[in-house]
Design an enzyme around this catalytic site. Structure first.
Site, PDB file in Angstrom:
ATOM      1  N   GLU A  35      14.417  31.843  39.387  1.00 44.35           N
ATOM      2  CA  GLU A  35      15.345  32.183  38.304  1.00 44.35           C
ATOM      3  C   GLU A  35      16.632  32.793  38.855  1.00 44.35           C
ATOM      4  O   GLU A  35      16.580  33.664  39.735  1.00 44.35           O
ATOM      5  CB  GLU A  35      14.648  33.165  37.358  1.00 44.35           C
ATOM      6  N   ALA A 127      16.073  29.630  22.335  1.00 38.29           N
ATOM      7  CA  ALA A 127      14.887  30.282  22.898  1.00 38.29           C
ATOM      8  C   ALA A 127      14.892  30.217  24.420  1.00 38.29           C
ATOM      9  O   ALA A 127      13.954  30.653  25.069  1.00 38.29           O
ATOM     10  CB  ALA A 127      13.622  29.627  22.356  1.00 38.29           C
ATOM     11  N   SER A 131      17.982  23.751  24.974  1.00 39.32           N
ATOM     12  CA  SER A 131      18.301  22.772  23.934  1.00 39.32           C
ATOM     13  C   SER A 131      19.742  22.286  24.103  1.00 39.32           C
ATOM     14  O   SER A 131      20.030  21.104  23.880  1.00 39.32           O
ATOM     15  CB  SER A 131      18.068  23.346  22.535  1.00 39.32           C
ATOM     16  N   GLU A 164      29.935  22.340  30.715  1.00 38.39           N
ATOM     17  CA  GLU A 164      29.566  23.685  30.247  1.00 38.39           C
ATOM     18  C   GLU A 164      30.407  24.753  30.962  1.00 38.39           C
ATOM     19  O   GLU A 164      30.853  25.722  30.355  1.00 38.39           O
ATOM     20  CB  GLU A 164      28.067  23.921  30.453  1.00 38.39           C
ATOM     21  N   ASP A 176      19.275  23.266  34.578  1.00 36.22           N
ATOM     22  CA  ASP A 176      18.863  22.766  33.262  1.00 36.22           C
ATOM     23  C   ASP A 176      19.254  21.301  33.085  1.00 36.22           C
ATOM     24  O   ASP A 176      18.476  20.478  32.602  1.00 36.22           O
ATOM     25  CB  ASP A 176      19.516  23.594  32.141  1.00 36.22           C
TER      26      ASP A 176
HETATM   27  C1  GLA Z   1      20.256  29.389  32.533  1.00 38.34           C
HETATM   28  C2  GLA Z   1      21.265  28.540  33.318  1.00 38.34           C
HETATM   29  C3  GLA Z   1      20.627  27.962  34.583  1.00 38.34           C
HETATM   30  C4  GLA Z   1      19.920  29.034  35.410  1.00 38.34           C
HETATM   31  C5  GLA Z   1      19.018  29.889  34.511  1.00 38.34           C
HETATM   32  C6  GLA Z   1      18.447  31.065  35.243  1.00 38.34           C
HETATM   33  O1  GLA Z   1      19.237  28.577  32.031  1.00 38.34           O
HETATM   34  O2  GLA Z   1      21.769  27.514  32.524  1.00 38.34           O
HETATM   35  O3  GLA Z   1      21.615  27.306  35.347  1.00 38.34           O
HETATM   36  O4  GLA Z   1      20.829  29.811  36.112  1.00 38.34           O
HETATM   37  O5  GLA Z   1      19.688  30.382  33.364  1.00 38.34           O
HETATM   38  O6  GLA Z   1      17.585  30.663  36.240  1.00 38.34           O
END
Ligand code: GLA
Length: 386
Positions: A35, A127, A131, A164, A176
């Site tokens: 993370e 959440a 999404s 983004e 993501d």
């Molecule tokens: C969000 C961001 C990702 C990543 C996570 C944390 O989801 O979009 O790029 O940094 O937080 O791991």
């Protein structure tokens, strides 16, 4: 055909008075471990889930993209296919897609045909299950396929991340979008965010993938997220490395006195999380569940103590689950933080006991009702045959 697919087809006809010609889909994701490492050039290990955004599409004669978002009060956004793309102040959701269009234009792709889109999803929104990334990736996949641009999942992910970063204003990493574009059924992907290479890791058959939505409204997510990113970059700068991926614990110790306590902790989280993520891929592939359990627990503690992105209700959920599953499975917060979801890999036979304990203890302490979802690791984005 599932309910959401039927819905977008029906709504397309009602909105545009026409029949859709194709349907595209992109999934949400859950991160198993790794993370806030992606924007530090580190390792992540997410899987795509079997829920996502569906878009039905048809040609129009307006030289524009017209998009109706069913989940956003059925609002509509329309913009020209060829002009400089402007933000839509009234419909902030549309900026994820307008940003994607702009990134295509920046890369020299041109559009000659207008299209109508009707979108809806079955991922719980807000959440932390991506999404919005699935929304952008579904749109970028549709534009690429309809115009025969022949882009790879990695190209699609980079376009959506840039949208983004540049158009929406969140300095997110690549995780993501990449897992939404490249996910593989029944597998997680260990992604090296430095060169975007990835390795698929089979999900253990004896474990269920449980996602628990804390239902805590996520506040300050964007500003706190961008702040964490700055702190990581500052720590890397002090140590004289390009990114925290190039640092290790001895180097961090050497520079401890030259940085603030906060910078030290942020860097400590990222350096240790990278090591945990690589090891977790080994644990998963060797079916070493006690090791996976320990790594996920340490990841959660590190997010709580070093990175300061968990909140009390999330810590409570992790404690409730961990008390029951012990080292037969793993549990941790997943995603950017400050609310959102907890992910657990646990034996099938413990699922009922865990969900029961959550509905008893979590609600008693927080007055919130958590939602639980059993998911499967699913495929990435693509066209859906109807
Ligand atoms: C969000 C961001 C990702 C990543 C996570 C944390 O989801 O979009 O790029 O940094 O937080 O791991």
């Amino acid at each position: 055909m599932n309910h959401t697919q039927q819905l977008v087809i029906k709504q397309f006809s009602t909105t545009f008075n026409n029949k859709p010609e194709a349907m595209f889909y992109a999934p949400g994701r859950v991160n198993l471990i790794g993370e806030h490492t992606d924007y530090n050039n580190g390792f992540v290990m997410p899987c795509a889930i079997d829920r996502g955004t569906y878009m039905s599409v048809g040609k129009n004669h307006n030289q524009s993209f017209r998009v109706m978002a069913y989940d956003q009060n059925q609002t509509l956004s329309e913009w020209s296919i060829s002009d400089q793309v402007q933000p839509d102040d009234a419909n902030s959701w549309a900026n994820y897609l307008r940003g994607v269009h702009q990134e295509f234009l920046k890369r020299g792709f041109t559009f000659t045909q207008g299209y109508d889109f009707c979108c809806a999803g079955n991922i719980p929104q807000g959440a932390g299950l991506s999404s919005s990334a699935s929304f952008s990736v579904a749109f970028a996949t549709a534009l690429s396929e309809l115009n025969h641009f022949n882009l790879t999942p990695t190209d699609i992910a980079l376009i959506c991340q840039a949208a983004e970063n540049n158009f929406v204003g969140c300095k997110c990493g690549i995780m993501d979008q990449l897992i939404s574009a490249a996910g593989q059924k029944q597998h997680a992907l260990l992604i090296d965010c430095r060169d975007l290479s990835s390795r698929s890791v089979k999900m253990p058959e004896q474990l269920s993938l449980l996602i628990i939505d804390s239902k805590v409204k996520r506040g300050l997510v964007e500003s706190e997220y961008n702040l964490r990113r700055q702190q990581c970059e500052a720590a890397a700068h002090i140590m004289g490395v390009n990114s925290l991926r190039e640092a290790d614990l001895p180097l961090l110790t050497e520079y401890k006195s030259k940085m603030s306590d906060i910078e030290f902790r942020r860097a400590h989280h990222v350096i240790t999380e990278n090591a945990r993520t690589e090891l977790a891929a080994v644990a998963l592939s060797q079916n070493d569940i006690p090791l996976l359990s320990r790594l996920m627990a340490e990841s959660h503690q590190s997010m709580r103590d070093d990175f300061a992105i968990t909140i009390k209700p999330i810590d409570l959920l992790v404690e409730i689950v961990s008390n029951i599953i012990g080292d037969t499975g793993g549990v941790r917060m997943t995603g950017g933080g400050f609310g959102g979801c907890v992910v657990s890999l646990l034996p099938h036979y413990l699922v009922d006991q865990v969900t029961q304990a959550i509905s008893n203890r979590y609600t008693a302490h927080t007055q919130l009702i958590a939602n639980t979802y059993i998911c499967n690791a699913g495929n990435g984005a693509g066209r859906i045959d109807s």
